[in-house]
Design an enzyme around this catalytic site. Structure first.
Site, short mmCIF file in Angstrom:
data_model
loop_
_atom_site.label_atom_id
_atom_site.label_comp_id
_atom_site.label_asym_id
_atom_site.label_seq_id
_atom_site.Cartn_x
_atom_site.Cartn_y
_atom_site.Cartn_z
CG HIS A 25 45.19 32.81 40.15
ND1 HIS A 25 45.44 32.61 39.05
CD2 HIS A 25 44.25 32.86 40.68
CE1 HIS A 25 43.81 32.43 39.52
NE2 HIS A 25 43.55 32.46 40.13
CG ASP A 38 44.35 37.57 47.16
OD1 ASP A 38 43.23 37.27 47.55
OD2 ASP A 38 44.92 36.43 46.91
CD GLN A 60 42.04 36.98 38.96
OE1 GLN A 60 41.65 35.71 39.55
NE2 GLN A 60 41.06 37.49 39.11
CB CYS A 77 42.39 37.93 42.21
SG CYS A 77 42.63 36.83 44.36
NE ARG A 126 39.99 33.40 36.69
CZ ARG A 126 39.95 32.92 37.44
NH1 ARG A 126 40.03 33.43 38.63
NH2 ARG A 126 40.77 31.56 37.07
NE ARG A 147 42.27 28.05 42.15
CZ ARG A 147 41.95 28.39 42.35
NH1 ARG A 147 40.85 28.46 43.60
NH2 ARG A 147 41.76 29.79 41.81
N1 CP Z 1 39.82 34.35 42.04
C1 CP Z 1 39.98 33.32 41.18
O1 CP Z 1 40.92 31.94 41.83
O2 CP Z 1 38.67 32.60 42.42
P1 CP Z 1 37.60 30.99 42.84
O3 CP Z 1 39.27 30.91 43.75
O4 CP Z 1 37.37 30.70 43.56
O5 CP Z 1 38.45 30.38 41.74
N1 NVA Z 2 45.68 34.11 47.05
C1 NVA Z 2 44.52 33.28 47.50
C2 NVA Z 2 44.09 34.01 45.46
C3 NVA Z 2 42.45 32.81 45.06
C4 NVA Z 2 42.17 33.14 44.07
C5 NVA Z 2 44.80 32.35 47.64
O1 NVA Z 2 46.14 31.53 46.91
O2 NVA Z 2 44.07 31.63 48.46
#
Ligand code: CP
Ligand code: NVA
Length: 304
Positions: free
Chosen positions: A128, A223, A131, A263, A291, A101
Site C-alpha cells: 500500500h 492496522d 499510505q 492507516c 493522503r 485497488r
Molecule cells: N487507509 C486506506 O487506504 O483507507 P481506505 O481503505 O478507506 O481507502
Molecule cells: N490491511 C488493510 C488496509 C486497509 C487500508 C486491508 O488490506 O484491508
C-alpha cells in the site's frame, strides 16, 4: 517513458523526497496547482472497498483541474472476463492515468505492463505505497526530521507493514516488526529491502515480543487484524493476535513522546484501544488528510 507508482522500492530516496517536498507545497498552496492536471482524467478501478483512497483520489483530481472516474468491481468488462492486458490498452486510449485497488499484486504489474499511461497502486494484498508515503509525510511534519527515528509496527505484518518497511528503509528510519508466528512479514518483502537497509545501517528487527519491539519507539503503528479478503479468517485472527493490541501499557513501553499511527479503518478494542486512538498521541487523522496532498503530488509527478 511513463512511470508507474507500484512499490516504493521502484524509486530512489531522492525521488521520493521530491514527492514529499511537492506534497508539502501542494498542501501549503493548493491554488498554485489548481490547473496542474487540467483536462486530464484518472480512471480509478476499485475491486475492494475504500473510504480514504477513493475520496482522496477523486477530490485530488478535481482540485488539480482534472477529474477522477470511479470504476467499481461490477462496472468494467473485467468482471466478465476481459483480460487485464486488453483493459489496460483500451483504458490508455481514453485516460491519462489509472489508479487500481485490487487483490492480486500481479494484476497491477500486468496492468502497468500493458497500459501506456501511468498506473498507481491504491493497495493490493502485497502492499500500500500511497499510505506509507503519506505516513512518512506526516512523520516529517511532526518530527521535522526522519533519519534515525524508530517505528514499531505491531500486529499482522500485512500489506501496510510491507510498504512501511520499504518507506522506513528509503527514508532512514529503523523499524521493528512485532508479530506472532504466522503473521510475520513476507520473506520477499524483507529481501527487497535488505540490501538498502544494510548499506544505510538501519535496524530491521523482527520480534514476537511487544515490549521489546516498541521499547524506545518514536512511532507505534498498527492496522486491522483481518484485511480485506480475509474475512473468513477473522475469528482465528482475533485469537491469534489478541496479545498484540495497542493499549496504554504498550504506549508507556514506547515512551512519553511516542505517537500512535493507524492507516484506518480501525477496530477499537481489537488492534487498538479507544484510549490510544482517540488520545493525545494519536495522529491518525493527520495521516488520513495527508493522503490527499501526497497523492496529488504523486499524480502531478506522474501525469503532468
Ligand atoms: N487507509 C486506506 O487506504 O483507507 P481506505 O481503505 O478507506 O481507502
Ligand atoms: N490491511 C488493510 C488496509 C486497509 C487500508 C486491508 O488490506 O484491508
Amino acid at each position: 517513458m511513463k512511470k508507474d507508482f507500484i512499490a516504493l522500492t521502484d524509486f530512489s530516496s531522492d525521488e521520493l523526497t521530491g514527492m514529499l517536498d511537492l506534497a508539502d507545497r501542494i498542501k501549503q498552496s493548493p491554488q498554485e496547482f489548481d490547473s496542474a492536471l487540467k483536462g486530464k482524467t484518472l480512471g480509478m478501478i476499485f475491486n475492494k472497498k475504500s473510504t480514504r483512497t477513493r475520496i482522496s483520489f477523486q477530490v485530488g483530481m478535481f482540485q488539480l483541474g482534472g477529474m477522477g472516474l470511479f470504476l467499481g468491481p461490477e462496472d468494467l468488462q473485467l468482471a466478465r472476463g476481459e483480460t487485464i492486458s486488453d483493459t489496460g490498452k483500451v483504458l490508455s486510449r481514453f485516460l491519462d492515468g489509472i489508479m487500481i485497488r485490487t487483490f492480486s499484486h500481479s494484476d497491477v504489474l500486468d496492468l502497468a505492463k500493458y497500459a501506456t499511461v501511468p498506473v498507481i497502486n491504491g493497495l493490493t494484498d502485497f502492499n500500500h505505497p500511497c499510505q506509507a508515503l503519506a505516513d512518512i509525510m506526516t512523520l516529517r511534519e511532526k518530527f521535522g526530521t526522519l533519519e534515525g527515528l524508530k517505528l514499531a509496527y505491531v500486529g499482522d505484518s500485512n500489506n501496510v507493514a510491507v510498504s512501511l518497511l520499504f518507506a522506513c528503509v528509503k527514508f532512514g528510519l529503523h523499524i521493528s516488526l512485532v508479530s506472532p508466528k504466522g503473521y510475520t512479514i513476507t520473506k520477499e518483502a524483507l529481501e527487497m529491502s535488505r540490501e538498502e537497509a544494510g548499506s544505510k545501517n538501519l535496524n530491521v528487527v523482527l520480534t514476537e515480543n511487544v515490549q521489546e519491539g516498541v521499547s524506545g519507539a518514536d512511532v507505534v503503528y498498527t492496522d486491522v487484524w483481518a484485511s480485506m479478503g480475509q474475512e473468513e479468517e477473522r475469528q482465528q485472527r482475533l485469537k491469534d493476535l489478541a496479545a498484540y493490541s495497542i493499549n496504554d501499557q504498550v504506549m508507556r513501553w514506547a515512551g512519553p513522546k511516542a505517537v500512535f499511527m493507524h492507516c484506518l479503518p480501525a477496530h477499537r478494542s481489537e488492534e487498538v484501544s479507544s484510549s490510544v486512538i482517540d488520545g493525545p498521541g494519536s495522529i491518525v487523522f493527520d495521516q488520513a488528510e495527508n493522503r490527499l496532498h501526497l497523492q496529488k503530488a504523486v499524480m502531478v509527478s506522474l501525469m503532468q
